[in-house]
Design a protein around this motif. Structure first.
Motif, PDB file in Angstrom:
ATOM      1  N   PRO A 272       0.707  -1.381  -0.041  1.00 53.88           N
ATOM      2  CA  PRO A 272       0.000  -0.052  -0.110  1.00 53.88           C
ATOM      3  C   PRO A 272       0.815   1.312   0.058  1.00 53.88           C
ATOM      4  CG  PRO A 272       0.167  -0.833   2.159  1.00 53.88           C
ATOM      5  CD  PRO A 272       1.071  -1.618   1.348  1.00 53.88           C
ATOM      6  N   VAL A 273       0.304   2.447  -0.262  1.00 60.27           N
ATOM      7  CA  VAL A 273       1.049   3.802  -0.178  1.00 60.27           C
ATOM      8  C   VAL A 273       0.937   3.831   1.540  1.00 60.27           C
ATOM      9  CG1 VAL A 273       0.759   6.186  -0.403  1.00 60.27           C
ATOM     10  CG2 VAL A 273       0.064   4.588  -2.118  1.00 60.27           C
ATOM     11  N   ARG A 274       2.139   4.298   1.645  1.00 58.15           N
ATOM     12  CA  ARG A 274       2.389   4.578   3.105  1.00 58.15           C
ATOM     13  C   ARG A 274       2.759   6.031   3.691  1.00 58.15           C
ATOM     14  NH1 ARG A 274       2.131   0.054   6.159  1.00 58.15           N
ATOM     15  NH2 ARG A 274       2.525  -1.953   5.080  1.00 58.15           N
ATOM     16  N   ALA A 275       2.117   6.205   4.689  1.00 56.17           N
ATOM     17  CA  ALA A 275       2.290   7.650   5.133  1.00 56.17           C
ATOM     18  C   ALA A 275       3.656   7.825   5.578  1.00 56.17           C
ATOM     19  CB  ALA A 275       1.648   7.976   6.598  1.00 56.17           C
ATOM     20  N   GLY A 276       4.417   9.230   4.997  1.00 56.98           N
ATOM     21  CA  GLY A 276       5.580   9.607   5.401  1.00 56.98           C
ATOM     22  C   GLY A 276       6.766   9.109   4.337  1.00 56.98           C
ATOM     23  N   GLN A 277       6.175   8.196   3.103  1.00 54.94           N
ATOM     24  CA  GLN A 277       7.126   7.422   2.299  1.00 54.94           C
ATOM     25  C   GLN A 277       6.691   8.056   1.066  1.00 54.94           C
ATOM     26  OE1 GLN A 277       7.451   3.336   2.575  1.00 54.94           O
ATOM     27  NE2 GLN A 277       7.594   3.366   4.797  1.00 54.94           N
ATOM     28  N   GLN A 278       7.607   8.584   0.304  1.00 50.81           N
ATOM     29  CA  GLN A 278       7.428   8.884  -1.188  1.00 50.81           C
ATOM     30  C   GLN A 278       6.676   7.762  -2.218  1.00 50.81           C
ATOM     31  OE1 GLN A 278      10.111  10.230  -4.424  1.00 50.81           O
ATOM     32  NE2 GLN A 278       9.567  12.392  -3.681  1.00 50.81           N
ATOM     33  N   ALA A 279       5.624   7.983  -2.635  1.00 49.48           N
ATOM     34  CA  ALA A 279       5.050   7.150  -3.381  1.00 49.48           C
ATOM     35  C   ALA A 279       5.132   7.668  -5.103  1.00 49.48           C
ATOM     36  CB  ALA A 279       3.451   6.884  -3.022  1.00 49.48           C
ATOM     37  N   HIS A 333      -2.095   5.012 -25.739  1.00 53.82           N
ATOM     38  CA  HIS A 333      -1.745   4.642 -24.180  1.00 53.82           C
ATOM     39  C   HIS A 333      -0.878   5.524 -23.335  1.00 53.82           C
ATOM     40  CE1 HIS A 333      -2.639   0.705 -26.476  1.00 53.82           C
ATOM     41  NE2 HIS A 333      -3.310   0.709 -25.535  1.00 53.82           N
ATOM     42  N   PRO A 334      -1.489   6.958 -23.326  1.00 49.25           N
ATOM     43  CA  PRO A 334      -0.799   7.862 -22.594  1.00 49.25           C
ATOM     44  C   PRO A 334      -0.574   7.657 -21.171  1.00 49.25           C
ATOM     45  CG  PRO A 334      -2.745   8.774 -23.248  1.00 49.25           C
ATOM     46  CD  PRO A 334      -2.962   7.313 -23.858  1.00 49.25           C
ATOM     47  N   ARG A 335       0.372   7.740 -20.635  1.00 51.03           N
ATOM     48  CA  ARG A 335       0.717   7.265 -19.255  1.00 51.03           C
ATOM     49  C   ARG A 335       1.743   8.301 -18.305  1.00 51.03           C
ATOM     50  NH1 ARG A 335       4.299   4.258 -15.988  1.00 51.03           N
ATOM     51  NH2 ARG A 335       3.430   3.072 -14.077  1.00 51.03           N
ATOM     52  N   LEU A 336       1.401   8.905 -17.422  1.00 54.75           N
ATOM     53  CA  LEU A 336       2.076   9.894 -16.699  1.00 54.75           C
ATOM     54  C   LEU A 336       2.357   9.478 -15.344  1.00 54.75           C
ATOM     55  CD1 LEU A 336       0.087  13.064 -18.101  1.00 54.75           C
ATOM     56  CD2 LEU A 336       2.322  12.084 -18.889  1.00 54.75           C
ATOM     57  N   THR A 337       3.602   9.921 -14.535  1.00 55.06           N
ATOM     58  CA  THR A 337       3.815   9.484 -13.134  1.00 55.06           C
ATOM     59  C   THR A 337       4.033  10.691 -12.368  1.00 55.06           C
ATOM     60  OG1 THR A 337       6.251   9.326 -13.859  1.00 55.06           O
ATOM     61  CG2 THR A 337       5.174   7.234 -14.023  1.00 55.06           C
ATOM     62  N   PHE A 338       3.606  10.491 -11.304  1.00 58.69           N
ATOM     63  CA  PHE A 338       3.535  11.686 -10.358  1.00 58.69           C
ATOM     64  C   PHE A 338       4.218  11.098  -8.784  1.00 58.69           C
ATOM     65  CE2 PHE A 338       0.346  12.357 -13.115  1.00 58.69           C
ATOM     66  CZ  PHE A 338      -0.008  13.614 -13.479  1.00 58.69           C
ATOM     67  N   ALA A 339       5.197  11.985  -8.368  1.00 55.69           N
ATOM     68  CA  ALA A 339       5.744  11.838  -7.002  1.00 55.69           C
ATOM     69  C   ALA A 339       5.106  12.473  -5.973  1.00 55.69           C
ATOM     70  CB  ALA A 339       7.190  11.870  -7.003  1.00 55.69           C
ATOM     71  N   VAL A 340       4.860  11.814  -4.724  1.00 58.24           N
ATOM     72  CA  VAL A 340       4.211  12.507  -3.645  1.00 58.24           C
ATOM     73  C   VAL A 340       4.468  12.078  -2.417  1.00 58.24           C
ATOM     74  CG1 VAL A 340       1.883  11.226  -3.919  1.00 58.24           C
ATOM     75  CG2 VAL A 340       2.028  13.556  -2.910  1.00 58.24           C
ATOM     76  N   THR A 341       4.659  12.764  -1.220  1.00 63.53           N
ATOM     77  CA  THR A 341       4.698  12.097  -0.063  1.00 63.53           C
ATOM     78  C   THR A 341       3.463  12.701   0.803  1.00 63.53           C
ATOM     79  OG1 THR A 341       7.002  12.336  -0.068  1.00 63.53           O
ATOM     80  CG2 THR A 341       6.227  12.173   2.015  1.00 63.53           C
ATOM     81  N   ILE A 342       2.766  11.620   1.511  1.00 65.79           N
ATOM     82  CA  ILE A 342       1.564  12.000   2.124  1.00 65.79           C
ATOM     83  C   ILE A 342       1.864  11.811   3.782  1.00 65.79           C
ATOM     84  CG2 ILE A 342      -0.833  11.487   2.697  1.00 65.79           C
ATOM     85  CD1 ILE A 342      -1.305  10.977  -0.129  1.00 65.79           C
ATOM     86  N   PRO A 343       1.715  12.772   4.670  1.00 66.17           N
ATOM     87  CA  PRO A 343       2.453  12.599   6.014  1.00 66.17           C
ATOM     88  C   PRO A 343       1.671  11.626   6.709  1.00 66.17           C
ATOM     89  CG  PRO A 343       1.677  14.744   5.790  1.00 66.17           C
ATOM     90  CD  PRO A 343       1.576  14.247   4.260  1.00 66.17           C
ATOM     91  N   GLN A 344       0.269  11.649   6.804  1.00 66.73           N
ATOM     92  CA  GLN A 344      -0.754  11.205   7.521  1.00 66.73           C
ATOM     93  C   GLN A 344      -1.492  10.011   6.784  1.00 66.73           C
ATOM     94  OE1 GLN A 344      -0.932  11.897  10.741  1.00 66.73           O
ATOM     95  NE2 GLN A 344       0.776  13.464  10.827  1.00 66.73           N
ATOM     96  N   ALA A 345      -1.781   8.983   7.684  1.00 68.60           N
ATOM     97  CA  ALA A 345      -2.378   7.965   6.795  1.00 68.60           C
ATOM     98  C   ALA A 345      -4.231   8.293   7.001  1.00 68.60           C
ATOM     99  CB  ALA A 345      -2.345   6.493   7.884  1.00 68.60           C
ATOM    100  N   GLY A 346      -4.699   7.675   6.129  1.00 71.96           N
ATOM    101  CA  GLY A 346      -6.122   8.047   5.989  1.00 71.96           C
ATOM    102  C   GLY A 346      -6.528   7.882   4.617  1.00 71.96           C
ATOM    103  N   ARG A 347      -7.728   8.441   4.433  1.00 73.29           N
ATOM    104  CA  ARG A 347      -8.481   8.145   3.135  1.00 73.29           C
ATOM    105  C   ARG A 347      -8.504   9.775   2.241  1.00 73.29           C
ATOM    106  NH1 ARG A 347     -14.518   5.367   3.241  1.00 73.29           N
ATOM    107  NH2 ARG A 347     -14.774   7.367   4.595  1.00 73.29           N
ATOM    108  N   TYR A 348      -8.112   9.722   1.198  1.00 71.98           N
ATOM    109  CA  TYR A 348      -7.830  10.716   0.386  1.00 71.98           C
ATOM    110  C   TYR A 348      -8.735  10.717  -1.103  1.00 71.98           C
ATOM    111  CZ  TYR A 348      -4.120  11.801   3.443  1.00 71.98           C
ATOM    112  OH  TYR A 348      -3.348  12.286   4.711  1.00 71.98           O
ATOM    113  N   VAL A 349      -8.989  11.803  -1.561  1.00 71.25           N
ATOM    114  CA  VAL A 349      -9.438  11.815  -2.842  1.00 71.25           C
ATOM    115  C   VAL A 349      -8.521  12.596  -3.976  1.00 71.25           C
ATOM    116  CG1 VAL A 349     -11.315  12.661  -4.382  1.00 71.25           C
ATOM    117  CG2 VAL A 349     -11.991  11.729  -2.368  1.00 71.25           C
TER     118      VAL A 349
END
Length: 371
Positions: A272-279, A333-349
């Motif tokens: 899963p995507v984990r809090a505090g780790q870049q995804a 088949h266009p495909r784009l990548t994005f880097a993000v770090t989310i500090p807190q666990a939970g549900r996001y939109v």
């Protein structure tokens, strides 16, 4: 033999001093009459030092002239300095800006060095267009106008606006108003409730992104409108329960939405995507029946992602790592990548924004972040 000896004896034998004089005359011949004598060694060195001094002085003068030239803004870096709220450990909005590490920004938890006021021409009602005026000022009360902001992704000011359910999302770009520091935009809210506005901009004085927040109330406009009272996840109809979010695709870990003949997909490189780790998030689009996807740039990118948490405590505004617009994604088949770090666990939109053949399209995806 004696005569030869006498002949040699008639010529004086050169001594060391005479020989040195001849050498000096050969190396430094006497100047012709009217000609300028060549400079001596000491004079030449002094002339070279004078040239170096003039060049150095000219360079210093140019530096200070460049520093004194007007930049168009009357604001300085000090105008955007703000301390944190008590108990926040010195974190300020300016400290959050790290372009090398895109992250979710907890705007509500920090003190922004920018103050906002928001007013409308009349009460905002769901389903009806309203005109809003947003005022931006520094902590000391100085207005922030267009000359004070850099152009970032084709715009000087980005507004991310969302309702309590996270279902009505807008990405708007206001125009400068009549007064300095005022920014005007129009919007037709779709739901009742307390909307939250996040402003994203980059002052010329700092060269780093800054963020601010404002809120406005929208009255319910009819039977088809939810009351929208309370925060998302509370009494209001949350987007998570509405059935309008993209759904998980079996066996892939990706979330998929199908609409208007297109298939939109959002996936994470690691689950899963984990809090505090870049995804790393990947966004892809295909046509249901196959064929070319008419993907066009929007704000200097082929897509944008904006993420909100359920409490709307902040946002993440993400741009694709494929930043070179001259290198268009795969046509089918266009495909784009994005880097993000989310500090807190939970549900996001996560809202994806893209342009398909000139039609601006928004697609929401759920994102679960584990501890």
């Amino acid at each position: 033999m004696a005569a030869e000896t006498g002949s040699r004896a008639g010529k004086p034998h050169p001594v060391a001093g005479d020989w040195q004089d001849r050498q000096d005359r050969q190396e430094n011949p006497a100047p012709r009459r009217g000609a300028e004598a060549p400079p001596r060694g000491g004079d030449r060195r002094r002339r070279e030092w004078r040239q170096v001094a003039w060049i150095t002085a000219g360079a210093i003068a140019l530096y200070f002239v460049a520093r004194w030239l007007p930049t168009g803004t009357n604001l300085s870096h000090a105008d955007f300095a703000a301390g944190s709220r008590p108990g926040e450990g010195g974190v300020s909005a300016l400290d959050l800006c790290d372009p090398a590490n895109p992250q979710f920004l907890p705007v509500m938890a920090v003190r922004s060095p920018v103050s906002t006021t928001l007013r409308s021409d009349g009460p905002a009602v769901a389903g009806k267009e309203s005109r809003f005026v947003l005022s931006l000022t520094t902590a000391s009360g100085k207005p922030i106008g267009p000359d004070d902001l850099f152009l970032v992704h084709t715009q000087k000011l980005h507004l991310m606006i969302v309702d309590p359910t996270l279902e009505d999302y807008r990405h708007l770009h206001p125009e400068p108003g009549e007064r300095e520091g005022e920014w005007v935009f129009r919007m037709t809210p779709q739901r009742g409730g307390d909307y939250r506005l996040f402003a994203d901009f980059m002052p010329v004085a700092t060269g780093r992104g800054l963020y601010a927040m404002a809120e406005f109330a929208v009255a319910a406009g009819g039977s088809g409108d939810a009351d929208g009272k309370g925060e998302a996840g509370g009494e209001s109809a949350s987007l998570f329960r509405s059935g309008r979010l993209a759904e998980k695709a079996r066996g892939t870990g990706a979330t998929v939405a199908v609409r208007d003949g297109y298939r939109f997909e959002l996936s994470a490189s690691a689950q899963p995507v984990r809090a505090g780790q870049q995804a790393e998030l990947a966004f892809a689009v295909t046509r249901e029946g196959g064929g070319t996807v008419p993907l066009e740039p929007v704000m200097d990118a082929y897509a944008h992602l904006v993420a909100f948490d359920e409490a709307r405590s902040g946002f993440a505004h993400l741009h694709p790592q494929e930043a070179d617009l001259s290198k268009k994604p795969d046509a089918e088949h266009p495909r784009l990548t994005f880097a993000v770090t989310i500090p807190q666990a939970g549900r996001y939109v996560v809202w994806a924004q893209l342009d398909l053949a000139g039609v601006e399209t928004f697609v929401p995806f759920p994102l679960e972040v584990a501890p």
